[in-house]
Design an enzyme around this catalytic site. Sequence first.
Site, PDB file in Angstrom:
ATOM      1  N   HIS A   1      63.483 -18.127  61.274  1.00 41.56           N
ATOM      2  CA  HIS A   1      62.660 -19.300  61.566  1.00 41.56           C
ATOM      3  C   HIS A   1      61.872 -19.011  62.839  1.00 41.56           C
ATOM      4  CE1 HIS A   1      65.677 -21.839  59.103  1.00 41.56           C
ATOM      5  NE2 HIS A   1      64.678 -21.399  58.354  1.00 41.56           N
TER       6      HIS A   1
ATOM      7  N   GLU B   1      61.991 -20.761  66.362  1.00 43.91           N
ATOM      8  CA  GLU B   1      63.290 -20.846  67.029  1.00 43.91           C
ATOM      9  C   GLU B   1      63.432 -19.691  68.020  1.00 43.91           C
ATOM     10  OE1 GLU B   1      65.213 -23.225  63.243  1.00 43.91           O
ATOM     11  OE2 GLU B   1      66.066 -21.306  63.793  1.00 43.91           O
TER      12      GLU B   1
ATOM     13  N   HIS C   1      69.928 -18.719  65.080  1.00 41.13           N
ATOM     14  CA  HIS C   1      68.908 -19.775  64.978  1.00 41.13           C
ATOM     15  C   HIS C   1      68.893 -20.597  66.268  1.00 41.13           C
ATOM     16  CE1 HIS C   1      68.188 -19.747  60.483  1.00 41.13           C
ATOM     17  NE2 HIS C   1      69.175 -18.886  60.632  1.00 41.13           N
TER      18      HIS C   1
ATOM     19  N   GLU D   1      73.932 -21.144  65.961  1.00 44.56           N
ATOM     20  CA  GLU D   1      72.876 -22.049  66.433  1.00 44.56           C
ATOM     21  C   GLU D   1      72.979 -22.188  67.943  1.00 44.56           C
ATOM     22  OE1 GLU D   1      70.568 -23.645  64.693  1.00 44.56           O
ATOM     23  OE2 GLU D   1      71.264 -23.677  62.602  1.00 44.56           O
TER      24      GLU D   1
HETATM   25 ZN   LIG Z   1      66.738 -22.060  61.898  1.00 47.84          ZN
END
Ligand SMILES: [Zn+2]
Length: 535
Positions: free
Chosen positions: A271, A274, A369, A442
């Site tokens: 992504h 990010e 992420h 994350e």
């Molecule tokens: Zn992500």
Amino acid sequence: MAERSQTAPEAGSDMGNDDAIGGNVSKYVVLPTGYCGQPKKGHLIFDACFESGNLGRVDQVSEFEFDLFIRPDTCNPRFRVWFNFTVENVKESQVREIVDPFSVVLRVIFNIVNFSKTKSLYRDGMAPMVKSTSRPKWTQQICPPWMIFTLCCLESSCPGKCGTQTRQRLPPKNVYYYRCPDHRKNYVMSFAFCFDREEDIYQFAYCYPYTYTRFQHYLDSLQKRNMDYFFREQLGQSVQQRQLDLLTITSPDNLREGAEQKVVFITGRVHPGETPSSFVCQGIIDFLISQHPIARVLREHLVFKIAPMLNPDGVYLGNYRCSLMGFDLNRHWLDPSPWAHPTLHGVKQLIIQMYNDPKTSLEFYIDIHAHSTMMNGFMYGNIFEDEERFQRQAVFPKLLCQNAEDFSYSSTSFNRDAVKAGTGRRFLGGLLDHTSYCYTLEVSFYSYTIGGTTAAVPYTEEAYMKLGRNVARTFLDYYRLNPMVEKVAIPMPRLRKGKPPSYKHSLLRGPASNHPNGKGDKKSSVNHKDPSNSF
Ligand SMILES: [Zn+2]
């Protein structure tokens, strides 16, 4: 509030119609309504035509207020979160005027009006990033409270006696996030800012930018060091012919013909918006290639395969979530196409090849992420019917929680949501055998809290990298390689004190581990929500 007049090239279209935004603004001069002459000093110039830039449209509301529209991801108008743009041509009257040390004349309000998400860390105090040409680092000191609308000048002549306070973001009290009736009740993020230098170009961004070019320069610099335990290869190319880099970090002994390999596979930036993912990933790489005793031991025992930037086109273009062609690559692991998702296809082929190699044991897959609504670092894992495997999966996040003060085990969760079926973590969790563990790591776009306090500590670039270093060293604990390090003269201080982890060592794998025998309650041992267990 002043009536909004449109001065952007897309003037006349529906205010909330993102279809009207075709690309980034390019040195776009905002002229007052009815003004026909040449632009003058003070007619702000907005620009996002640079790498990872994003700003699609500017509407002037009043002399000092502007509505700003994020350019949607290429070929996918659903995603509008990342912004990154510059402002210049500030004139004297827009520059800070200090009436007295406790009163600053507020000069500019920017409203970002077309976010595609409603829930946001802006509610919790997050603020945009800012820097300027004379203060080119995102890490900035900022003046004392009576001047905090602007960047610190970092000069001894500063009337505000800068340096008393260190901040990297705009002060939260100047940031407002609210549902706005003027924009189809969309959530709007408004922030006040004072320009303090006419000659400066100011840059604002959603989070610390980390571009494709920066990444390439970083890898080039590592290659030049000729380390015999660091290897860089091109695993493939993106649709726009950008490199998909694959790094291998391990002792050369592990690469001998026929050598058995325990592999940790790490990916990042699938992504593109990010950006903290890249800082964490760089932290992992920097640690693993260092001469730290733990790094040396890890290189001897493990093979780290790292593809730090899975979506180089999206990163380059300034997208938030998608590739050039508008695909969320982290939903296409089940059947990636070599022409539509070439980078994902390349990584998946390699992983399957490793999986089929009897000499290779792919033990970990971690995809990094950043999270737009949660605090701290945390993980997502899988749910398995095999209770033992399910519990063993919780060991790594628990160990990481011991090593990293910003990592929260209580925020870590395990799921098999249908919407996540195409993610790397879910797909590989289903493919790989019971000795492999797949996680999404994350990290918050904004902040973390430290045990025992509720105060949010905003992440810095360095704090993101530190999380990466802590991820790397947690493999030492997981594989119980600590005795190997103790022989080395330089001890590694524990970063945090506290009670030992609550997991049973019998759940650990590795040379010294027994077979797992825990049959405890899944909910209480793994998926609990007791904050006291976070740190
Ligand atoms: Zn992500």
